[in-house]
Design a protein around this motif. Structure first.
Motif, PDB file in Angstrom:
ATOM      1  N   GLU A  16       0.816  -1.220   0.000  1.00 24.30           N
ATOM      2  CA  GLU A  16       0.000   0.000   0.000  1.00 24.30           C
ATOM      3  C   GLU A  16       0.849   1.270   0.000  1.00 24.30           C
ATOM      4  O   GLU A  16       0.519   2.248  -0.662  1.00 24.30           O
ATOM      5  CB  GLU A  16      -0.957   0.001   1.198  1.00 24.30           C
ATOM      6  CG  GLU A  16      -2.030  -1.073   1.138  1.00 24.30           C
ATOM      7  CD  GLU A  16      -2.977  -0.912  -0.046  1.00 24.30           C
ATOM      8  OE1 GLU A  16      -3.324   0.234  -0.395  1.00 24.30           O
ATOM      9  OE2 GLU A  16      -3.347  -1.949  -0.623  1.00 24.30           O
ATOM     10  N   GLU A  17       1.946   1.247   0.744  1.00 21.39           N
ATOM     11  CA  GLU A  17       2.822   2.417   0.810  1.00 21.39           C
ATOM     12  C   GLU A  17       3.445   2.710  -0.562  1.00 21.39           C
ATOM     13  O   GLU A  17       3.479   3.860  -1.007  1.00 21.39           O
ATOM     14  CB  GLU A  17       3.918   2.182   1.848  1.00 21.39           C
ATOM     15  CG  GLU A  17       4.847   3.360   2.038  1.00 21.39           C
ATOM     16  CD  GLU A  17       5.924   3.081   3.073  1.00 21.39           C
ATOM     17  OE1 GLU A  17       6.978   3.720   2.981  1.00 21.39           O
ATOM     18  OE2 GLU A  17       5.710   2.234   3.963  1.00 21.39           O
ATOM     19  N   ASP A  18       3.915   1.658  -1.235  1.00 21.45           N
ATOM     20  CA  ASP A  18       4.501   1.839  -2.576  1.00 21.45           C
ATOM     21  C   ASP A  18       3.452   2.310  -3.579  1.00 21.45           C
ATOM     22  O   ASP A  18       3.728   3.165  -4.422  1.00 21.45           O
ATOM     23  CB  ASP A  18       5.132   0.540  -3.067  1.00 21.45           C
ATOM     24  CG  ASP A  18       6.444   0.213  -2.379  1.00 21.45           C
ATOM     25  OD1 ASP A  18       7.038   1.126  -1.765  1.00 21.45           O
ATOM     26  OD2 ASP A  18       6.873  -0.946  -2.454  1.00 21.45           O
ATOM     27  N   LEU A  19       2.256   1.766  -3.480  1.00 19.09           N
ATOM     28  CA  LEU A  19       1.184   2.175  -4.384  1.00 19.09           C
ATOM     29  C   LEU A  19       0.830   3.646  -4.175  1.00 19.09           C
ATOM     30  O   LEU A  19       0.607   4.381  -5.143  1.00 19.09           O
ATOM     31  CB  LEU A  19      -0.058   1.306  -4.178  1.00 19.09           C
ATOM     32  CG  LEU A  19       0.039  -0.123  -4.705  1.00 19.09           C
ATOM     33  CD1 LEU A  19      -1.124  -0.954  -4.178  1.00 19.09           C
ATOM     34  CD2 LEU A  19       0.073  -0.139  -6.225  1.00 19.09           C
ATOM     35  N   SER A  20       0.789   4.070  -2.922  1.00 14.69           N
ATOM     36  CA  SER A  20       0.489   5.463  -2.625  1.00 14.69           C
ATOM     37  C   SER A  20       1.590   6.384  -3.168  1.00 14.69           C
ATOM     38  O   SER A  20       1.302   7.434  -3.757  1.00 14.69           O
ATOM     39  CB  SER A  20       0.339   5.643  -1.115  1.00 14.69           C
ATOM     40  OG  SER A  20       0.090   6.987  -0.801  1.00 14.69           O
ATOM     41  N   HIS A  21       2.831   5.991  -2.970  1.00 10.83           N
ATOM     42  CA  HIS A  21       3.972   6.767  -3.479  1.00 10.83           C
ATOM     43  C   HIS A  21       3.930   6.842  -5.006  1.00 10.83           C
ATOM     44  O   HIS A  21       4.124   7.905  -5.601  1.00 10.83           O
ATOM     45  CB  HIS A  21       5.267   6.124  -2.997  1.00 10.83           C
ATOM     46  CG  HIS A  21       6.506   6.827  -3.436  1.00 10.83           C
ATOM     47  ND1 HIS A  21       6.790   8.131  -3.091  1.00 10.83           N
ATOM     48  CD2 HIS A  21       7.527   6.408  -4.207  1.00 10.83           C
ATOM     49  CE1 HIS A  21       7.946   8.479  -3.630  1.00 10.83           C
ATOM     50  NE2 HIS A  21       8.410   7.453  -4.320  1.00 10.83           N
ATOM     51  N   LEU A  22       3.649   5.728  -5.643  1.00  3.59           N
ATOM     52  CA  LEU A  22       3.575   5.670  -7.100  1.00  3.59           C
ATOM     53  C   LEU A  22       2.416   6.508  -7.632  1.00  3.59           C
ATOM     54  O   LEU A  22       2.555   7.224  -8.631  1.00  3.59           O
ATOM     55  CB  LEU A  22       3.429   4.206  -7.540  1.00  3.59           C
ATOM     56  CG  LEU A  22       3.379   3.908  -9.017  1.00  3.59           C
ATOM     57  CD1 LEU A  22       4.559   4.509  -9.764  1.00  3.59           C
ATOM     58  CD2 LEU A  22       3.316   2.395  -9.230  1.00  3.59           C
ATOM     59  N   ALA A  23       1.288   6.470  -6.956  1.00  6.41           N
ATOM     60  CA  ALA A  23       0.139   7.281  -7.369  1.00  6.41           C
ATOM     61  C   ALA A  23       0.453   8.772  -7.247  1.00  6.41           C
ATOM     62  O   ALA A  23       0.093   9.567  -8.122  1.00  6.41           O
ATOM     63  CB  ALA A  23      -1.085   6.929  -6.535  1.00  6.41           C
ATOM     64  N   GLY A  24       1.140   9.144  -6.174  1.00  7.10           N
ATOM     65  CA  GLY A  24       1.526  10.545  -6.000  1.00  7.10           C
ATOM     66  C   GLY A  24       2.478  11.013  -7.086  1.00  7.10           C
ATOM     67  O   GLY A  24       2.320  12.103  -7.647  1.00  7.10           O
ATOM     68  N   ALA A  25       3.473  10.181  -7.402  1.00  6.24           N
ATOM     69  CA  ALA A  25       4.417  10.525  -8.469  1.00  6.24           C
ATOM     70  C   ALA A  25       3.705  10.594  -9.816  1.00  6.24           C
ATOM     71  O   ALA A  25       3.998  11.463 -10.648  1.00  6.24           O
ATOM     72  CB  ALA A  25       5.545   9.496  -8.519  1.00  6.24           C
TER      73      ALA A  25
END
Length: 112
Positions: A41-50
């Motif tokens: 979830e943390e990586d997905l959130s970071h990727l969505a933000g980028a």
């Protein structure tokens, strides 16, 4: 051209234009989650933000997910000498792409 501002005003006036807004972070995260199921979830959130910062579209997400998976699989197979390129078991332990690889792809797709 895909730039509406380059079209003459009279042409724009006669055309029926439909504007599509860029996906929001929540929607980008859902798109990435459907493609990059191995990310937490943390990586997905970071990727969505980028992705949102780069004004990514659904097409960008699909392209980058596919490209990164292919590149990761090819790199993995090139490292494996014993099983051979076409052996189905060769990909059984192939890791998914890292979040950084997805982010680099999204950044390279930014056309604005």
């Amino acid at each position: 051209t895909n730039r509406i501002d380059r079209l003459p005003l009279d042409v724009r006036h006669r055309a029926e234009l439909v504007n599509f807004e860029r996906p929001e972070r929540l929607h980008l995260e859902a798109m990435w989650k459907s493609y990059a199921k191995h990310l937490n979830e943390e990586d997905l959130s970071h990727l969505a933000g980028a992705s949102m910062l780069q004004k990514a579209t659904g097409r960008d997400v699909k392209h980058c997910a596919s490209l990164c998976e292919r590149e990761t699989a090819i790199a993995y197979l090139n490292e494996q000498q014993a099983l051979g390129y076409c052996h189905g078991a060769a990909l059984s332990n192939c890791p998914g792409p890292k979040v950084e690889r997805y982010i680099r792809c999204v950044q390279s797709r930014n056309i604005e």
